[in-house]
Design a protein around this motif. Structure first.
Motif, PDB file in Angstrom:
ATOM      1  N   THR A 213      27.458 -71.244 -29.026  1.00 36.25           N
ATOM      2  CA  THR A 213      28.049 -70.834 -30.302  1.00 36.25           C
ATOM      3  C   THR A 213      27.652 -71.792 -31.416  1.00 36.25           C
ATOM      4  OG1 THR A 213      29.933 -70.114 -29.016  1.00 36.25           O
ATOM      5  CG2 THR A 213      30.204 -70.116 -31.391  1.00 36.25           C
ATOM      6  N   THR A 214      27.753 -73.104 -31.108  1.00 33.78           N
ATOM      7  CA  THR A 214      27.429 -74.088 -32.136  1.00 33.78           C
ATOM      8  C   THR A 214      25.933 -74.363 -32.174  1.00 33.78           C
ATOM      9  OG1 THR A 214      27.667 -75.938 -30.621  1.00 33.78           O
ATOM     10  CG2 THR A 214      29.652 -75.231 -31.795  1.00 33.78           C
ATOM     11  N   GLY A 215      25.227 -73.828 -31.200  1.00 36.81           N
ATOM     12  CA  GLY A 215      23.780 -74.037 -31.132  1.00 36.81           C
ATOM     13  C   GLY A 215      23.423 -75.478 -30.848  1.00 36.81           C
ATOM     14  N   SER A 216      24.382 -76.190 -30.274  1.00 36.41           N
ATOM     15  CA  SER A 216      24.155 -77.614 -30.068  1.00 36.41           C
ATOM     16  C   SER A 216      24.446 -78.021 -28.629  1.00 36.41           C
ATOM     17  CB  SER A 216      25.069 -78.406 -31.005  1.00 36.41           C
ATOM     18  OG  SER A 216      25.352 -79.658 -30.458  1.00 36.41           O
ATOM     19  N   ASP A 217      23.597 -78.856 -28.099  1.00 34.87           N
ATOM     20  CA  ASP A 217      23.805 -79.368 -26.748  1.00 34.87           C
ATOM     21  C   ASP A 217      24.955 -80.366 -26.713  1.00 34.87           C
ATOM     22  OD1 ASP A 217      22.112 -77.908 -25.295  1.00 34.87           O
ATOM     23  OD2 ASP A 217      20.641 -79.484 -24.932  1.00 34.87           O
ATOM     24  N   GLU A 218      25.289 -80.923 -27.880  1.00 35.16           N
ATOM     25  CA  GLU A 218      26.330 -81.960 -27.910  1.00 35.16           C
ATOM     26  C   GLU A 218      27.715 -81.376 -27.628  1.00 35.16           C
ATOM     27  OE1 GLU A 218      23.719 -82.184 -30.234  1.00 35.16           O
ATOM     28  OE2 GLU A 218      22.970 -83.702 -28.874  1.00 35.16           O
ATOM     29  N   ALA A 219      27.843 -80.066 -27.807  1.00 43.83           N
ATOM     30  CA  ALA A 219      29.162 -79.449 -27.688  1.00 43.83           C
ATOM     31  C   ALA A 219      29.809 -79.661 -26.323  1.00 43.83           C
ATOM     32  CB  ALA A 219      29.057 -77.943 -27.969  1.00 43.83           C
ATOM     33  N   ARG A 220      28.986 -79.888 -25.329  1.00 43.83           N
ATOM     34  CA  ARG A 220      29.575 -79.975 -23.989  1.00 43.83           C
ATOM     35  C   ARG A 220      30.099 -81.356 -23.633  1.00 43.83           C
ATOM     36  NH1 ARG A 220      26.401 -81.991 -20.205  1.00 43.83           N
ATOM     37  NH2 ARG A 220      27.487 -81.028 -18.485  1.00 43.83           N
ATOM     38  N   THR A 221      29.811 -82.375 -24.453  1.00 46.10           N
ATOM     39  CA  THR A 221      30.271 -83.723 -24.085  1.00 46.10           C
ATOM     40  C   THR A 221      31.654 -84.004 -24.630  1.00 46.10           C
ATOM     41  OG1 THR A 221      29.180 -84.616 -26.022  1.00 46.10           O
ATOM     42  CG2 THR A 221      27.985 -84.710 -23.947  1.00 46.10           C
TER      43      THR A 221
ATOM     44  N   ASP B  55      32.340 -92.294 -16.960  1.00 42.78           N
ATOM     45  CA  ASP B  55      31.441 -92.325 -18.120  1.00 42.78           C
ATOM     46  C   ASP B  55      29.980 -92.370 -17.680  1.00 42.78           C
ATOM     47  OD1 ASP B  55      33.677 -92.309 -19.681  1.00 42.78           O
ATOM     48  OD2 ASP B  55      33.592 -94.432 -20.229  1.00 42.78           O
ATOM     49  N   ALA B  56      29.711 -93.208 -16.675  1.00 45.52           N
ATOM     50  CA  ALA B  56      28.332 -93.334 -16.193  1.00 45.52           C
ATOM     51  C   ALA B  56      27.846 -92.010 -15.596  1.00 45.52           C
ATOM     52  CB  ALA B  56      28.242 -94.458 -15.155  1.00 45.52           C
ATOM     53  N   CYS B  57      28.741 -91.299 -14.915  1.00 40.37           N
ATOM     54  CA  CYS B  57      28.376 -89.995 -14.344  1.00 40.37           C
ATOM     55  C   CYS B  57      28.053 -88.995 -15.443  1.00 40.37           C
ATOM     56  CB  CYS B  57      29.497 -89.452 -13.451  1.00 40.37           C
ATOM     57  SG  CYS B  57      29.575 -90.268 -11.851  1.00 40.37           S
ATOM     58  N   MET B  58      28.895 -88.959 -16.464  1.00 40.00           N
ATOM     59  CA  MET B  58      28.654 -88.026 -17.573  1.00 40.00           C
ATOM     60  C   MET B  58      27.326 -88.351 -18.259  1.00 40.00           C
ATOM     61  SD  MET B  58      32.374 -87.374 -19.358  1.00 40.00           S
ATOM     62  CE  MET B  58      31.623 -86.369 -20.670  1.00 40.00           C
ATOM     63  N   ALA B  59      27.073 -89.639 -18.445  1.00 42.48           N
ATOM     64  CA  ALA B  59      25.826 -90.049 -19.105  1.00 42.48           C
ATOM     65  C   ALA B  59      24.615 -89.668 -18.257  1.00 42.48           C
ATOM     66  CB  ALA B  59      25.845 -91.558 -19.364  1.00 42.48           C
ATOM     67  N   ALA B  60      24.720 -89.860 -16.942  1.00 44.87           N
ATOM     68  CA  ALA B  60      23.591 -89.540 -16.047  1.00 44.87           C
ATOM     69  C   ALA B  60      23.340 -88.033 -16.025  1.00 44.87           C
ATOM     70  CB  ALA B  60      23.877 -90.055 -14.639  1.00 44.87           C
TER      71      ALA B  60
END
Lengths: 221, 221
Positions: A213-221, B55-60
């Motif tokens: 929706t946001t067209g962004s990969d960052e949305a999932r973090t 955090d390390a898992c999410m980053a990986a």
């Protein structure tokens, strides 16, 4: 391979994974009925049919890999296929947990593994687990954030039921001794983990849909 | 982006994931020491430091996704990156299980959560869990099938210890009542699941290495 065929394969994969989620949910529903009635035939059916879930999971995982290798999807599609592999992993565990419930039923037969004062809790945990499983199947099929979000309430209900079980089992009124307490503890954990896996899948569906929706990969973090 | 940079990123990702596996293993080692001595400070450290593992898992996981999206690896590399995402998932669970052990330690403090007749079992389960965690870290880092295969024996040892626990807790000589039995049951399950996740990762390393050796995708099924 034309592009349509690839698109069809993506849709077919999603449908397949939703279907396996349905199988795991039916397994938990059947296992719960078997548990509450000490129904050996039902419990053994869950155990026997578990291989179908495992085989279907392996086939879906392999299909996802083949899709990745052959079609090299990009961006959103790539994420969809990779997260579908993660979803299969959770669904496989949901199937295993249903089998665990069935196994305890078989082990305690002809006795009912859950004493009468916690039977209602397990009926509820089974109901919530099935609702969560069905909601997850819908979320997988429809990529429906609404459904995926509403499951938080069910998950809270499961946690409350699980906490209540401990209160009963550890209480002074518990008359059923250690073996029954251990069964109840393990069973409670199986239902709670089943719910956790469903929630995990819905969380991923949310991230995916949000990301698109946001067209962004960052949305999932 | 030049090809070397991509290759370097693949190697860095593998090293990072192996490192997080090491963190989860240390967490389980520390949690076991805390459990056996009812050491509140150690147990709270495990709980506090758990966020670093998450955090390390999410980053990986994110790094793996970025690698996929940017470099579109093919065949063996593609499979390596996707399975690395699955491995991260298992490692995250290993960390959670170590935290669960620490939590029971805190909840029972100043009492020791494990009665003396099962203390040796838990010392052993902790030792085997750490060996499995270390072997998995090596397998992830060296892609060493030998290490990955030999862990089956450790896993059998863990299953035997877990089965023995039930015999003790369900036996007539058990004097510690239901609450201690529940703690022991849950703790046993946490160690057994920790081992299962390690074995699952090693199984994947095996499939990958085998697949590359035979040059065939079919090797993993």
């Amino acid at each position: 391979m034309v592009r349509t065929s690839y698109r069809e394969q993506l849709v077919a994969l999603a449908a397949k994974i939703a279907e396996i989620c349905g199988l795991a949910t039916v397994a938990m529903e059947t296992a719960t009925r078997a548990l509450l009635r000490a129904d050996l035939v039902l419990a053994e059916r869950v155990i026997r049919e578990h291989d179908q879930i495992v085989d279907a999971c392996m086939a879906a995982e392999e299909a996802a890999f083949v899709l990745l290798v052959r079609h090299q999807p990009v961006a959103g599609d790539l994420r969809t296929v990779v997260t579908s592999i993660q979803n299969v992993f959770d669904i496989e565990r949901m199937g295993v947990l249903a089998k665990h419930v069935a196994r305890i039923t078989v082990r305690r037969h002809p006795e009912v593994a859950v004493p009468s004062e916690v039977a209602h809790d397990f009926a509820e945990m089974g109901r919530v687990a099935v609702q969560l499983g069905n909601a997850t199947q819908q979320a997988l099929l429809m990529r429906d954030v609404e459904t995926a979000t509403s499951i938080d309430d069910e998950d809270d209900a499961m946690d409350a039921l699980h906490a209540h079980l401990f209160v009963v089992v550890m209480g002074r009124e518990w008359q059923h001794g250690v073996p029954a307490a251990i069964d109840v503890t393990m069973l409670g954990r199986f239902y709670e983990r089943f719910a956790d896996h469903a929630v995990e899948i819905c969380r991923r569906v949310n991230f995916q849909v949000l990301g698109e929706t946001t067209g962004s990969d960052e949305a999932r973090t």
